[in-house]
Design a protein around this motif. Structure first.
Motif, PDB file in Angstrom:
ATOM      1  N   ARG A 201      41.267  43.129  34.778  1.00  9.56           N
ATOM      2  CA  ARG A 201      40.510  41.566  34.903  1.00  9.56           C
ATOM      3  C   ARG A 201      40.464  41.253  35.994  1.00  9.56           C
ATOM      4  N   ILE A 202      39.391  40.338  36.553  1.00 11.58           N
ATOM      5  CA  ILE A 202      39.291  39.809  37.811  1.00 11.58           C
ATOM      6  C   ILE A 202      39.029  38.378  37.855  1.00 11.58           C
ATOM      7  N   ALA A 203      39.722  37.877  38.918  1.00 13.86           N
ATOM      8  CA  ALA A 203      39.387  36.471  39.223  1.00 13.86           C
ATOM      9  C   ALA A 203      38.614  36.379  40.571  1.00 13.86           C
ATOM     10  N   ALA A 204      37.846  35.256  40.712  1.00 15.08           N
ATOM     11  CA  ALA A 204      37.457  34.843  42.005  1.00 15.08           C
ATOM     12  C   ALA A 204      38.301  34.271  43.066  1.00 15.08           C
ATOM     13  N   GLU A 205      38.566  34.828  44.251  1.00 15.45           N
ATOM     14  CA  GLU A 205      39.593  34.289  45.100  1.00 15.45           C
ATOM     15  C   GLU A 205      39.549  32.810  45.395  1.00 15.45           C
ATOM     16  N   TYR A 206      38.281  32.577  46.002  1.00 19.30           N
ATOM     17  CA  TYR A 206      38.113  31.067  46.548  1.00 19.30           C
ATOM     18  C   TYR A 206      38.188  29.990  45.617  1.00 19.30           C
ATOM     19  N   THR A 207      38.119  30.188  44.273  1.00 16.45           N
ATOM     20  CA  THR A 207      38.040  29.300  43.421  1.00 16.45           C
ATOM     21  C   THR A 207      39.029  29.434  42.222  1.00 16.45           C
ATOM     22  N   ARG A 208      39.826  30.740  42.622  1.00 10.09           N
ATOM     23  CA  ARG A 208      40.835  31.143  41.260  1.00 10.09           C
ATOM     24  C   ARG A 208      40.119  30.890  39.936  1.00 10.09           C
TER      25      ARG A 208
END
Length: 243
Positions: free
Chosen positions: A85-92
């Protein structure tokens, strides 16, 4: 694929105090907004499926659509396994996608993105991707965008059909970062390599950021070879075109 040099070692989430949880990698209370804007150069967290309860930091090469009009993103294959699974870094923000296809030899991965959660963009910081370009020539000045060292440029030292070596600055976490000539995507950052001067091999330090002139050369796969291999796989991502 690379018999010399060293594959880029990823930094783990634990090193920056981020522990995996259902709220990081799924849609939930960790989400700051319902939609996340992502493009080539955006940082992501990639779930590690080895039981270590950790995530790798990597960079997206580009976001676009495949021949089935699925919203997808490209990154380096060593960032994670199919199903991660993937999460966006800048917004978590979690719940945005999962690795759906990959190849270890050419070191690419395709992320199937949730179109209800992700807004694609051509521009991340100073880099803009307006299309696919041919591989570089020796002496060209290429630029890359990565979540660790940002937007940096350097000369191309060596080229062939599948990869090229250059002095663009990259470090752990920049894996998957787009390499550009102008606004054309030409490659994907995948590894660092020792500097070779005739029979002498010099093990230099990874680049610390813009302005660091003496650092390990970087290896990038040509985007044409990556896309050809994805097409040959016939899976998610085949027929990729940038947004």
């Amino acid at each position: 694929m690379f018999t010399t040099g060293r594959a880029r070692v990823l930094r783990w989430a634990a090193a920056i105090g981020i522990a995996l949880s259902s709220t990081l990698l799924t849609a939930g209370v960790a989400d700051a907004a319902p939609m996340v804007t992502l493009g080539g150069g955006s940082g992501v967290y990639v779930e590690q499926l080895d039981g270590t309860n950790s995530a790798a930091e990597c960079t997206l090469t580009a976001v676009g659509y495949d021949r089935e009009n699925r919203l997808v993103a490209l990154t380096a294959g060593h960032c994670g396994e199919v199903g991660a699974r993937i999460a966006a870094e800048y917004t978590r923000s979690g719940g945005i996608g999962v690795i759906a296809n990959k190849d270890d030899y050419f070191d690419w991965a395709v992320i199937a993105l949730d179109p209800d959660r992700v807004l694609p963009t051509r521009q991340v910081g100073p880099s803009v991707i307006n299309g696919i370009g041919a591989g570089p020539r020796v002496g060209d000045i290429a630029c890359k965008n990565g979540r660790t060292t940002g937007y940096t440029c350097g000369p191309v030292w060596e080229t062939n059909e599948t990869f090229f070596r250059s002095q663009v600055c990259a470090n752990h976490g920049d894996s998957g970062g787009p390499v550009l000539l102008g606004d054309r995507l030409i490659g994907m950052v995948v590894a660092g390599q020792e500097f070779e001067l005739g029979p002498v091999t010099i093990d230099m330090q990874p680049c610390k950021g813009a302005g660091d002139l003496l650092h390990t050369p970087e290896i990038a796969t040509t985007i044409s070879s990556v896309l050809a291999d994805i097409d040959a796989s016939g899976g998610v991502g085949a027929g990729f075109r940038p947004f």
